[in-house]
Design a protein around this motif. Structure first.
Motif, PDB file in Angstrom:
ATOM      1  N   UNK A 130       0.844  -1.187   0.000  1.00 31.02           N
ATOM      2  CA  UNK A 130       0.000   0.000   0.000  1.00 31.02           C
ATOM      3  C   UNK A 130       0.884   1.243   0.000  1.00 31.02           C
ATOM      4  N   UNK A 131       0.680   2.083  -1.011  1.00 30.38           N
ATOM      5  CA  UNK A 131       1.493   3.291  -1.149  1.00 30.38           C
ATOM      6  C   UNK A 131       0.593   4.516  -1.131  1.00 30.38           C
ATOM      7  N   UNK A 132       1.053   5.546  -0.450  1.00 33.74           N
ATOM      8  CA  UNK A 132       0.414   6.854  -0.505  1.00 33.74           C
ATOM      9  C   UNK A 132       1.426   7.836  -1.067  1.00 33.74           C
ATOM     10  N   UNK A 133       1.110   8.373  -2.240  1.00 30.05           N
ATOM     11  CA  UNK A 133       2.006   9.336  -2.876  1.00 30.05           C
ATOM     12  C   UNK A 133       1.433  10.737  -2.699  1.00 30.05           C
ATOM     13  N   UNK A 134       2.344  11.686  -2.625  1.00 26.37           N
ATOM     14  CA  UNK A 134       1.940  13.075  -2.493  1.00 26.37           C
ATOM     15  C   UNK A 134       2.769  13.922  -3.450  1.00 26.37           C
ATOM     16  N   UNK A 135       2.105  14.877  -4.074  1.00 28.38           N
ATOM     17  CA  UNK A 135       2.783  15.761  -5.003  1.00 28.38           C
ATOM     18  C   UNK A 135       2.307  17.189  -4.822  1.00 28.38           C
ATOM     19  N   UNK A 136       2.880  18.079  -5.596  1.00 26.94           N
ATOM     20  CA  UNK A 136       2.602  19.508  -5.457  1.00 26.94           C
ATOM     21  C   UNK A 136       2.031  20.055  -6.754  1.00 26.94           C
ATOM     22  N   UNK A 137       0.994  20.888  -6.612  1.00 23.90           N
ATOM     23  CA  UNK A 137       0.359  21.449  -7.798  1.00 23.90           C
ATOM     24  C   UNK A 137      -0.350  22.749  -7.430  1.00 23.90           C
ATOM     25  N   UNK A 138      -0.392  23.663  -8.388  1.00 19.91           N
ATOM     26  CA  UNK A 138      -1.159  24.901  -8.221  1.00 19.91           C
ATOM     27  C   UNK A 138      -2.641  24.520  -8.233  1.00 19.91           C
ATOM     28  N   UNK A 139      -3.379  24.781  -7.156  1.00 22.96           N
ATOM     29  CA  UNK A 139      -4.776  24.336  -7.091  1.00 22.96           C
ATOM     30  C   UNK A 139      -5.662  24.963  -8.159  1.00 22.96           C
ATOM     31  N   UNK A 140      -5.281  26.123  -8.654  1.00 21.72           N
ATOM     32  CA  UNK A 140      -6.086  26.788  -9.678  1.00 21.72           C
ATOM     33  C   UNK A 140      -5.848  26.207 -11.074  1.00 21.72           C
ATOM     34  N   UNK A 141      -4.778  25.399 -11.223  1.00 22.15           N
ATOM     35  CA  UNK A 141      -4.450  24.820 -12.525  1.00 22.15           C
ATOM     36  C   UNK A 141      -4.565  23.300 -12.552  1.00 22.15           C
ATOM     37  N   UNK A 142      -4.743  22.690 -11.406  1.00 22.04           N
ATOM     38  CA  UNK A 142      -4.748  21.223 -11.333  1.00 22.04           C
ATOM     39  C   UNK A 142      -5.753  20.618 -12.301  1.00 22.04           C
ATOM     40  N   UNK A 143      -5.335  19.553 -12.986  1.00 25.58           N
ATOM     41  CA  UNK A 143      -6.217  18.839 -13.903  1.00 25.58           C
ATOM     42  C   UNK A 143      -7.225  18.033 -13.095  1.00 25.58           C
ATOM     43  N   UNK A 144      -8.486  18.140 -13.474  1.00 22.39           N
ATOM     44  CA  UNK A 144      -9.546  17.437 -12.769  1.00 22.39           C
ATOM     45  C   UNK A 144     -10.421  16.693 -13.774  1.00 22.39           C
ATOM     46  N   UNK A 145     -11.424  15.998 -13.276  1.00 26.06           N
ATOM     47  CA  UNK A 145     -12.303  15.225 -14.146  1.00 26.06           C
ATOM     48  C   UNK A 145     -13.564  15.979 -14.543  1.00 26.06           C
ATOM     49  N   UNK A 146     -13.789  17.147 -13.969  1.00 28.85           N
ATOM     50  CA  UNK A 146     -15.078  17.816 -14.133  1.00 28.85           C
ATOM     51  C   UNK A 146     -15.048  19.014 -15.079  1.00 28.85           C
ATOM     52  N   UNK A 147     -14.006  19.129 -15.914  1.00 32.52           N
ATOM     53  CA  UNK A 147     -13.892  20.316 -16.749  1.00 32.52           C
ATOM     54  C   UNK A 147     -14.197  20.129 -18.223  1.00 32.52           C
ATOM     55  N   UNK A 148     -14.530  18.921 -18.661  1.00 39.94           N
ATOM     56  CA  UNK A 148     -14.767  18.678 -20.090  1.00 39.94           C
ATOM     57  C   UNK A 148     -16.039  19.368 -20.547  1.00 39.94           C
ATOM     58  N   UNK A 149     -15.991  19.909 -21.773  1.00 40.31           N
ATOM     59  CA  UNK A 149     -17.135  20.605 -22.357  1.00 40.31           C
ATOM     60  C   UNK A 149     -17.446  20.010 -23.733  1.00 40.31           C
ATOM     61  N   UNK A 150     -18.694  20.110 -24.142  1.00 41.44           N
ATOM     62  CA  UNK A 150     -19.094  19.634 -25.465  1.00 41.44           C
ATOM     63  C   UNK A 150     -18.245  20.311 -26.531  1.00 41.44           C
ATOM     64  N   UNK A 151     -17.687  19.521 -27.432  1.00 41.64           N
ATOM     65  CA  UNK A 151     -16.809  20.045 -28.468  1.00 41.64           C
ATOM     66  C   UNK A 151     -15.340  19.842 -28.174  1.00 41.64           C
TER      67      UNK A 151
END
Length: 321
Positions: A130-151
């Motif tokens: 069991x591994x827990x990884x942690x990384x660093x990212x700008x929260x305003x730029x982080x890639x997420x699953x909820x941003x896709x738009x038609x087209x």
């Protein structure tokens, strides 16, 4: 586990250079780390179990690579920079012949991505990791699953399907006589986390996910979170020459590409205005990128081959089947 602390000292402590953001890594109840101002900590946990994710007699160096790479891939999918990992190991008994190559491979990959082991645990029981990884990212730029738009356009990195073919070889030794079987088995274990690709997509992609359960399953997580649908052209799915030789027909390779789990490539969506920038932005990342479809209105899920509709009943990897 008998000799627990001796094993920890011998195989896990003092193997790496100390990152500047690690204030305390070992020897206390908790590790202490410090995130740079303006960045958030991305955290992901995964468990690999012998008999489910790898066979107990699998090459321990390959198991180590798979365990850490699959976790780093979660960070890549959000555009995060890997930083720290903690690791809990359960073993039936102390096995130094297994631990030595495992740890050598684990720390080789960790050092490559500048990710430091900051803690963990060892205990007696059925073999699991069991591994827990942690990384660093700008929260305003982080890639997420909820941003896709038609087209938006749907892309994937790398080739798809090799991991499923490799798993077939692992589970059915009779397939070892087929073309490229040995290479495909190796690819099942030795994926490459697309960290650089994820970082390059931070200002270009509208959503992203890593392919751990098959693109046909994983893209549905984006569709659900973004309230959209998708159309995929199976003729564009990137497949390797080795997979084509192994399965013998393009249609079989395409089905493998859709349903193969544990690929750890990225699937992501790109708005029309950013489409022309993708190839140049990812040129330095060491992975090809392929457009495989387009986001459609919610409720649409269609597969076609160069415009001709197809009806394949496929599913991705399910840990409870």
């Amino acid at each position: 586990m008998s000799g627990e602390f001796n094993l920890i000292e011998k195989y896990f402590v003092g193997r790496q250079k100390q990152r500047k953001d690690v204030l305390l890594a070992a020897g206390d109840d908790c590790a202490l780390v410090k995130a740079p101002e303006g960045l958030s900590v991305a955290i992901s946990t995964d468990t690999l179990v012998a008999g489910t994710h790898f066979l107990a007699d699998a090459n321990p160096a390959w198991v180590a690579h798979k365990a850490l790479a699959s976790n780093i891939s979660d960070l890549a999918a959000m555009g995060a920079t890997p930083a720290w990992v903690s690791f809990a190991l359960t073993m039936p008994s102390p096995d130094e012949a297994w631990l030595a190559p495992f740890c050598d491979a684990f720390f080789e990959l960790a050092d490559y991505f500048d990710i430091q082991l900051i803690g963990g645990d060892t205990t007696k029981g059925p073999l699991s990791l069991t591994l827990t990884v942690q990384g660093l990212v700008d929260p305003d730029k982080a890639l997420r699953r909820d941003g896709a738009k038609v087209g938006d356009w749907v892309y994937v990195t790398g080739n798809l399907g090799d991991s499923k073919a490799g798993l077939d070889v692992i589970l059915n030794p009779e397939l070892r006589t087929k073309p490229c079987a040995e290479e495909l088995e190796k690819r099942h274990y030795l994926s490459t986390p697309r960290v650089l690709a994820g970082q390059a997509l931070l200002n270009l992609a509208s959503s992203a996910i890593d392919i751990s359960d098959g693109v046909i399953s994983d893209i549905k997580h984006i569709l659900k979170r973004s309230n959209v649908g998708v159309s995929i052209d199976v003729a564009t799915l990137p497949v390797s020459n080795e997979l084509l030789q192994f399965v013998e027909t393009p249609a079989a390779a395409q089905q493998y590409a859709l349903s193969s789990g544990e690929e750890y490539e990225l699937c992501f969506t790109v708005p029309e205005q950013n489409k022309g920038s993708i190839d140049s932005a990812l040129a330095h990342c060491g992975a090809k990128v392929t457009c495989i479809g387009q986001i459609r209105p919610q409720g649409t899920f269609e597969l076609h081959c160069s415009g001709q509709a197809i009806d394949w009943s496929l599913s991705g990897y399910d840990h409870f089947k």
